[in-house]
Design an enzyme around this catalytic site. Structure first.
Site, short mmCIF file in Angstrom:
data_model
loop_
_atom_site.label_atom_id
_atom_site.label_comp_id
_atom_site.label_asym_id
_atom_site.label_seq_id
_atom_site.Cartn_x
_atom_site.Cartn_y
_atom_site.Cartn_z
N THR A 148 0.89 -1.15 0.00
CA THR A 148 0.00 0.00 0.00
C THR A 148 0.93 1.21 0.00
O THR A 148 2.08 1.09 0.40
CB THR A 148 -0.82 0.01 1.31
OG1 THR A 148 -1.57 -1.18 1.39
CG2 THR A 148 -1.76 1.20 1.40
N GLY B 254 -10.36 -3.46 0.97
CA GLY B 254 -9.44 -3.52 2.10
C GLY B 254 -9.56 -2.29 2.99
O GLY B 254 -10.56 -1.55 2.91
N ASP B 255 -8.56 -2.07 3.81
CA ASP B 255 -8.66 -0.98 4.80
C ASP B 255 -8.35 0.39 4.22
O ASP B 255 -8.79 1.41 4.77
CB ASP B 255 -7.75 -1.25 6.00
CG ASP B 255 -6.27 -1.27 5.61
OD1 ASP B 255 -5.93 -1.91 4.60
OD2 ASP B 255 -5.46 -0.64 6.31
N GLY C 216 -0.93 -2.98 5.63
CA GLY C 216 -0.79 -4.32 6.21
C GLY C 216 -1.96 -5.18 5.85
O GLY C 216 -2.59 -4.98 4.80
N GLY D 9 -5.24 -5.89 5.57
CA GLY D 9 -6.34 -4.93 5.62
C GLY D 9 -7.53 -5.35 6.46
O GLY D 9 -8.15 -4.54 7.14
#
Lengths: 320, 320
Positions: free
Chosen positions: A187, A217-218, A239, A241
């Site tokens: 990311t 994802g996050d 990381g 997510g």
């Protein structure tokens, strides 16, 4: 471990405080995969992205512009998993997620699952500034992009042979998802404080290699991968997510500083080294608070990262 | 104002604590739009949904089952904006969002933009329990549903004449989005504590009438519209979703209780009556903490809501 922990306020000559930190992903990072030449390229990419953001802040520009430009530079660099160089989904597509947040009034914009937008972080900003919405998705987000005059790019723009080979290895069962290295799940992100006292954060990603079912994802989830609040700090995460969403990592760090009275360093340390490992969540965060303190921590082997403050030297690092 | 504020632990005969609260949306609620007969139907729908959840908890069942069944009952009721009875997008579609979270280990599942799933909350649970992901979107989420044996329904299942007329009024410019009443923007949700001390939360919605660009609201965003953590509380929100995302409402309430040492009542009160109005965010939340205290607050004219605790009477309310 605080990889880089200093206060921007400690810059030389009492210059007005500003600071910026960026990351290019965190995870397992076998030294065998990273040749000396490749490491040099990673460091160069980080330094160039950081320098663009620093230059904006130095001239009194906005933290929002600084984080957007830094993230866009990393999106344009095929070494990092965002924009050009994004990983492939199981179906062989590139589905991009991004978010941006302005600490002034908690304004935020986010896009997920876009396939034809060169710089998703710029579209996230347009969502924030020119729509009634915060989070747009897929073809709807691309319709919005067109309505704002964005030129879409063909899917082939995002194709890189290296990412394609990574997908084939996963599809063939050659490697387990658990053995994924940083280059499969990375990311990019940036956080900044400008001379006006405004914090901002931005994050962008292609997600995880071989992701299925239009997984989000996050990164584009405000509060998980991205958060900024002038009352406390700005955070961008990288990381695993799913775990970062469940722990609401970015907002958790802000809440610990604002409601819990923790220092930025303590809040980041506890979330990265206590909360996340408790959920088996690997990764890291970068954060900057309203005083200009920067924290960059990770519980994985490495995190591509760089930071600079008013009057300070640029710091670029990969391993612990 | 705490509309309903009591401790489940205060139930008769010292019964083991449990409690459940549900909502069916918050917003502007002109009494002229709600006839006595219609109000009776709303109250009946709330009471029936609550009763299903209460019954599970009474028999020692899981809070996760209780919130899922209560939300599914509201999804099946065309009076509420979720599942059947969902509002229409600008393009005349029904795009459904839902999330569920288990406070035990911060497990969570979420879906957004699904168009053929009768009970999105059940799909969110399947994402949580049977995938490596937390958040799935659109056709990918429906592919996952099929892979799990869900029977998809045709779009016509979600069509109701009343919602269609609401869309036509918006498309014709007859009403401004700012004049939207609760029936245009509603959400349904549930929070519960079971006899095992486990908290859970679930939320489901059709979003806002006339939404565009595959907009995602707060309901499926873990930390915004939905959060549960056994260390503190479970929260489900309803209101102007964009603001709720920016303020990370559900996680903010949990963080205030866990890190800030606030009571549930104080945390909910400050977020609903100080934080949200500061961002011009209208709506409300329901929450229950690990001791069984229930808070149901809103800064709008009304919120469809109901709650019951071990040994207590069912409370159903709409206006302040």
């Amino acid at each position: 471990m605080i990889a880089l922990g200093w206060a921007a306020g400690q810059g030389k000559r009492g210059a007005v405080v500003f600071g910026i930190a960026i990351h290019g992903g965190a995870g397992t990072l076998p030294r065998t995969e990273i040749s000396a030449e490749r490491e040099r390229q990673y460091r160069l990419g980080l330094a160039e992205a950081l320098d663009g953001g620093r230059s904006i802040l130095e001239q009194g520009g906005k933290s929002l512009d600084a984080v957007m430009h830094a993230v866009a530079a990393l999106e344009d660099n095929p070494l990092f998993n965002a924009g050009r160089g994004a990983v492939f989904t199981y179906d062989g597509r590139n589905e991009l997620d991004a978010a941006i947040m302005d600490g002034t009034n908690l304004r935020a914009g986010s896009v997920c699952g876009v396939c034809h937008v060169k710089n998703p972080v710029e579209l996230a900003r347009a969502v924030m500034e020119h729509s009634d919405y915060v989070m747009l998705n897929g073809t709807g987000a691309e319709d919005f992009a067109l309505s704002r005059g964005f030129a879409l790019v063909p899917r082939s723009y995002f194709h890189t042979d290296e990412r394609w080979r990574q997908l084939q290895r996963i599809r063939s069962g050659d490697i387990e998802p658990s053995a994924l290295t940083i280059s499969h799940v990375g990311t990019v992100g940036a956080v900044a404080l400008d001379r006006h006292g405004t914090l901002a954060a931005a994050t962008s990603t292609g997600g995880m290699t071989g992701k299925r079912f239009n997984r989000i994802g996050d990164s584009p989830v405000i509060g998980a991968g991205t958060y900024a609040d002038n009352r406390c700090c700005a955070v961008s995460a990288t990381g695993h997510g799913e775990i970062f969403i469940r722990a609401a990592v970015a907002h958790e760090i802000c809440a610990r500083v604002r409601c819990g009275g923790q220092s930025l360093a303590a809040a980041v340390h506890e979330v990265v080294h206590v909360e996340l490992p408790g959920l088996r969540g690997e990764g890291g965060v970068i954060a900057i608070d309203r005083h200009g303190h920067i924290a960059m921590e990770f519980n994985s082997e490495g995190m591509f990262r760089a930071a600079v403050s008013a009057g300070g030297e640029t710091q670029v690092a990969i391993y612990r």
